[in-house]
Each structure stands twice: as structure tokens, then as C-alpha cells.
Design an enzyme around this catalytic site. Structure first.
Site, mmCIF file in Angstrom:
data_model
loop_
_atom_site.group_PDB
_atom_site.id
_atom_site.type_symbol
_atom_site.label_atom_id
_atom_site.label_comp_id
_atom_site.label_asym_id
_atom_site.label_seq_id
_atom_site.Cartn_x
_atom_site.Cartn_y
_atom_site.Cartn_z
ATOM 1 N N ARG A 4 0.837 -1.201 0.000
ATOM 2 C CA ARG A 4 0.000 0.000 0.000
ATOM 3 C C ARG A 4 0.876 1.255 0.000
ATOM 4 O O ARG A 4 0.516 2.255 -0.607
ATOM 5 C CB ARG A 4 -0.929 0.004 1.210
ATOM 6 C CG ARG A 4 -1.860 1.203 1.205
ATOM 7 C CD ARG A 4 -2.923 1.133 2.273
ATOM 8 N NE ARG A 4 -2.350 1.161 3.610
ATOM 9 C CZ ARG A 4 -3.056 1.011 4.720
ATOM 10 N NH1 ARG A 4 -4.352 0.808 4.659
ATOM 11 N NH2 ARG A 4 -2.468 1.053 5.898
ATOM 12 N N ARG A 7 4.190 -0.270 14.354
ATOM 13 C CA ARG A 7 2.725 -0.205 14.490
ATOM 14 C C ARG A 7 2.165 -1.562 14.908
ATOM 15 O O ARG A 7 1.243 -1.637 15.713
ATOM 16 C CB ARG A 7 2.087 0.232 13.163
ATOM 17 C CG ARG A 7 2.313 1.711 12.877
ATOM 18 C CD ARG A 7 2.082 2.042 11.424
ATOM 19 N NE ARG A 7 0.729 1.801 10.984
ATOM 20 C CZ ARG A 7 0.385 1.620 9.704
ATOM 21 N NH1 ARG A 7 1.305 1.645 8.756
ATOM 22 N NH2 ARG A 7 -0.865 1.420 9.380
HETATM 23 P P1 B4P Z 1 -6.384 -2.177 5.883
HETATM 24 O O1 B4P Z 1 -6.108 -3.114 6.995
HETATM 25 O O2 B4P Z 1 -7.767 -2.134 5.366
HETATM 26 O O3 B4P Z 1 -5.805 -0.858 6.453
HETATM 27 P P2 B4P Z 1 -6.435 0.192 7.464
HETATM 28 O O4 B4P Z 1 -7.864 -0.066 7.756
HETATM 29 O O5 B4P Z 1 -6.146 1.467 6.862
HETATM 30 O O6 B4P Z 1 -5.714 -0.028 8.863
HETATM 31 P P3 B4P Z 1 -4.475 0.710 9.511
HETATM 32 O O7 B4P Z 1 -4.376 0.091 10.880
HETATM 33 O O8 B4P Z 1 -3.316 0.600 8.611
HETATM 34 O O9 B4P Z 1 -4.736 2.252 9.621
HETATM 35 P P4 B4P Z 1 -5.623 3.254 10.487
HETATM 36 O O10 B4P Z 1 -6.081 4.210 9.488
HETATM 37 O O11 B4P Z 1 -6.661 2.573 11.323
HETATM 38 O O12 B4P Z 1 -5.541 -2.492 4.571
HETATM 39 C C1 B4P Z 1 -4.158 -2.515 4.461
HETATM 40 C C2 B4P Z 1 -3.693 -2.993 3.091
HETATM 41 O O13 B4P Z 1 -3.930 -4.389 2.956
HETATM 42 C C3 B4P Z 1 -4.418 -2.348 1.921
HETATM 43 O O14 B4P Z 1 -3.487 -1.988 0.938
HETATM 44 C C4 B4P Z 1 -5.336 -3.431 1.379
HETATM 45 O O15 B4P Z 1 -5.543 -3.350 -0.004
HETATM 46 C C5 B4P Z 1 -4.569 -4.698 1.726
HETATM 47 N N1 B4P Z 1 -5.454 -5.830 1.929
HETATM 48 C C6 B4P Z 1 -6.634 -5.821 2.603
HETATM 49 N N2 B4P Z 1 -7.186 -7.058 2.615
HETATM 50 C C7 B4P Z 1 -6.315 -7.879 1.916
HETATM 51 C C8 B4P Z 1 -6.320 -9.276 1.589
HETATM 52 N N3 B4P Z 1 -7.308 -10.089 1.941
HETATM 53 N N4 B4P Z 1 -5.274 -9.769 0.903
HETATM 54 C C9 B4P Z 1 -4.255 -8.962 0.524
HETATM 55 N N5 B4P Z 1 -4.199 -7.628 0.793
HETATM 56 C C10 B4P Z 1 -5.216 -7.081 1.493
HETATM 57 O O16 B4P Z 1 -4.587 3.921 11.523
HETATM 58 C C11 B4P Z 1 -3.471 4.699 11.130
HETATM 59 C C12 B4P Z 1 -2.859 5.433 12.337
HETATM 60 O O17 B4P Z 1 -3.831 6.384 12.873
HETATM 61 C C13 B4P Z 1 -2.491 4.587 13.559
HETATM 62 O O18 B4P Z 1 -1.212 3.998 13.441
HETATM 63 C C14 B4P Z 1 -2.564 5.651 14.709
HETATM 64 O O19 B4P Z 1 -1.416 6.458 14.737
HETATM 65 C C15 B4P Z 1 -3.742 6.513 14.305
HETATM 66 N N6 B4P Z 1 -5.015 6.081 14.917
HETATM 67 C C16 B4P Z 1 -6.110 5.638 14.227
HETATM 68 N N7 B4P Z 1 -7.102 5.301 15.074
HETATM 69 C C17 B4P Z 1 -6.623 5.528 16.332
HETATM 70 C C18 B4P Z 1 -7.162 5.348 17.645
HETATM 71 N N8 B4P Z 1 -8.397 4.847 17.827
HETATM 72 N N9 B4P Z 1 -6.409 5.676 18.724
HETATM 73 C C19 B4P Z 1 -5.193 6.182 18.565
HETATM 74 N N10 B4P Z 1 -4.602 6.373 17.356
HETATM 75 C C20 B4P Z 1 -5.304 6.053 16.241
#
Ligand code: B4P
Length: 190
Positions: free
Chosen positions: A130, A148
Site C-alpha cells: 500500500r 505499528r
Molecule cells: P487495511 O487493513 O484495510 O488498512 P487500514 O484499515 O487502513 O488499517 P491501519 O491500521 O493501517 O490504519 P488506520 O487508518 O486505522 O488495509 C491494508 C492494506 O492491505 C491495503 O493496501 C489493502 O488493499 C490490503 N489488503 C486488505 N485485505 C487484503 C487481503 N485479503 N489480501 C491482501 N491484501 C489485502 O490507523 C493509522 C494510524 O492512525 C495509527 O497507526 C494511529 O497512529 C492513528 N489512529 C487511528 N485510530 C486511532 C485510535 N483509535 N487511537 C489512537 N490512534 C489512532
């Protein structure tokens, strides 16, 4: 009818954001992703966004009071919702307790925690992939991605016990094609 409030749980890269897109369509739910909300604040260059960016780029969590406040505002602005998918929230015990307080006050509790399970090495691969297109600093560097995952293991994964104690924890195999994983989630929702 009671609301379908779901916590979609899992480590970074487990597919939470990806699968949320399918589930909100299928069940007509409102998607609340704290990651997306924070990235929105960063894009708008708000004070909150500027403070959050440094922490997120390093792979650290943003302070509880900030994310809890954002979620509270969003819940209040969607009183008509059939239910919410909480994606990436809660990530700490304090966030889980605050969410329960908000929802229980409305008698609209969380019905299930769907926890996507994916091995660490697969997560690192997905995040690096990604990172090539997202431009996200937290995806591009392998050391940050691993940090992370470590923060998740230490601070977030214990929440499984919190929801287990309420009889709401449902583990889901997060390895496979997108459709296979959607099917598993739909079966679990029932
Ligand atoms: P996803 O897993 O969908 O990624 P995400 O939802 O964005 O989760 P992430 O934990 O990274 O980020 P967030 O925004 O919550 O997908 C990842 C990749 O995998 C994609 O490229 C996808 O295409 C691929 N993929 C998915 N399914 C697949 C499959 N079956 N096979 C192959 N590939 C696949 O958090 C980001 C940051 O924000 C955190 O680190 C933190 O700093 C902050 N944050 C967010 N919420 C917080 C909270 N509640 N408290 C404190 N900090 C927070």
C-alpha cells in the site's frame, strides 16, 4: 429494531478499511474510521491534524481524548444511522470503556467485535504494498510498519479479552481473497 453496531478489529493492514467498504454497503451502516478522520484533519491542516501527524508518521497512537472526542461528535451527528462500523477504534482500554459508555447511554450497545487475524509477515507485506501508492509515511518504512504492529500487540490486542468477557469476540481468518473474507464476516454477523 436494535442498531447493528460493530467493532471491526485487527492489526494494521488486516483489511479493516477494505472490508468496511463492503459491509457498509451491504448493511447500510455508517463507517467511522478514526484513521480516516485523523487523515482528514491532517489534510485540512487543522491544529489537531498537525499534532496527530507527527505521532502517526512515527507509528504511535494518538491520545485517547482526541479520538474519543472525534467519535463522540460523529455518533451525535448520525442519530439516524441503522448502525455503525467502528474501524480502528477502540485501540485502548480507555477508548473501549468510553465507547461502551456512549452507546450504553443510548441502549445501543456493540453487538460484536469481528477480529481479523493475519500473521505479522503478511501484514508487513500488505503495508509495504500500500505504501507504494498511498504516500502514507507510516506504510512506506518497514521499521515503522513493524512498530505499528508492536504497538497493536501491546496496547490494542488486549481488547480481545475485554470483548470476550462480554461474549462479543468473534475471530475471523483474515487471510484469503477479499470475497472469501467478506463471506466469513457476513456469516459471523448472521
Ligand atoms: P487495511 O487493513 O484495510 O488498512 P487500514 O484499515 O487502513 O488499517 P491501519 O491500521 O493501517 O490504519 P488506520 O487508518 O486505522 O488495509 C491494508 C492494506 O492491505 C491495503 O493496501 C489493502 O488493499 C490490503 N489488503 C486488505 N485485505 C487484503 C487481503 N485479503 N489480501 C491482501 N491484501 C489485502 O490507523 C493509522 C494510524 O492512525 C495509527 O497507526 C494511529 O497512529 C492513528 N489512529 C487511528 N485510530 C486511532 C485510535 N483509535 N487511537 C489512537 N490512534 C489512532
Amino acid at each position: 429494531m436494535s442498531k447493528l453496531n460493530i467493532v471491526l478489529f485487527g492489526p494494521p493492514g488486516a483489511g479493516k478499511g477494505t472490508q468496511s467498504a463492503f459491509l457498509i454497503q451491504r448493511y447500510g451502516l455508517v463507517h467511522l474510521s478514526t484513521g480516516d478522520l485523523l487523515r482528514g484533519e491532517i489534510k485540512e491542516e487543522t491544529e489537531l491534524g498537525i499534532a496527530a501527524k507527527e505521532l502517526m508518521d512515527r507509528g504511535d497512537l494518538v491520545p485517547d481524548h482526541i479520538v474519543i472526542g472525534m467519535i463522540r461528535n460523529k455518533i451525535e451527528s448520525h442519530l439516524e444511522a441503522k448502525g455503525f462500523i467502528f474501524d480502528g477504534f477502540p485501540r485502548t482500554q480507555a477508548q473501549a470503556e468510553a465507547l461502551d459508555e456512549m452507546l450504553n447511554a443510548k441502549s445501543e450497545p456493540i453487538v460484536a467485535m469481528l477480529a481479523l487475524e493475519v500473521p505479522d509477515e503478511e501484514l508487513v507485506k500488505r503495508l509495504a504494498n500500500r505504501g507504494k501508492s498511498s504516500g502514507r509515511a507510516d506504510d512506506q518504512d518497514e521499521a515503522t510498519a513493524r512498530k505499528r504492529i508492536a504497538v497493536y500487540t501491546r496496547e490494542t490486542s488486549p481488547l480481545k479479552e475485554y470483548y470476550k468477557a462480554q461474549g462479543k469476540f468473534m475471530p475471523i481468518n483474515g487471510v484469503g481473497s477479499l470475497d472469501e473474507i467478506t463471506d466469513r464476516l457476513v456469516k459471523a454477523i448472521g
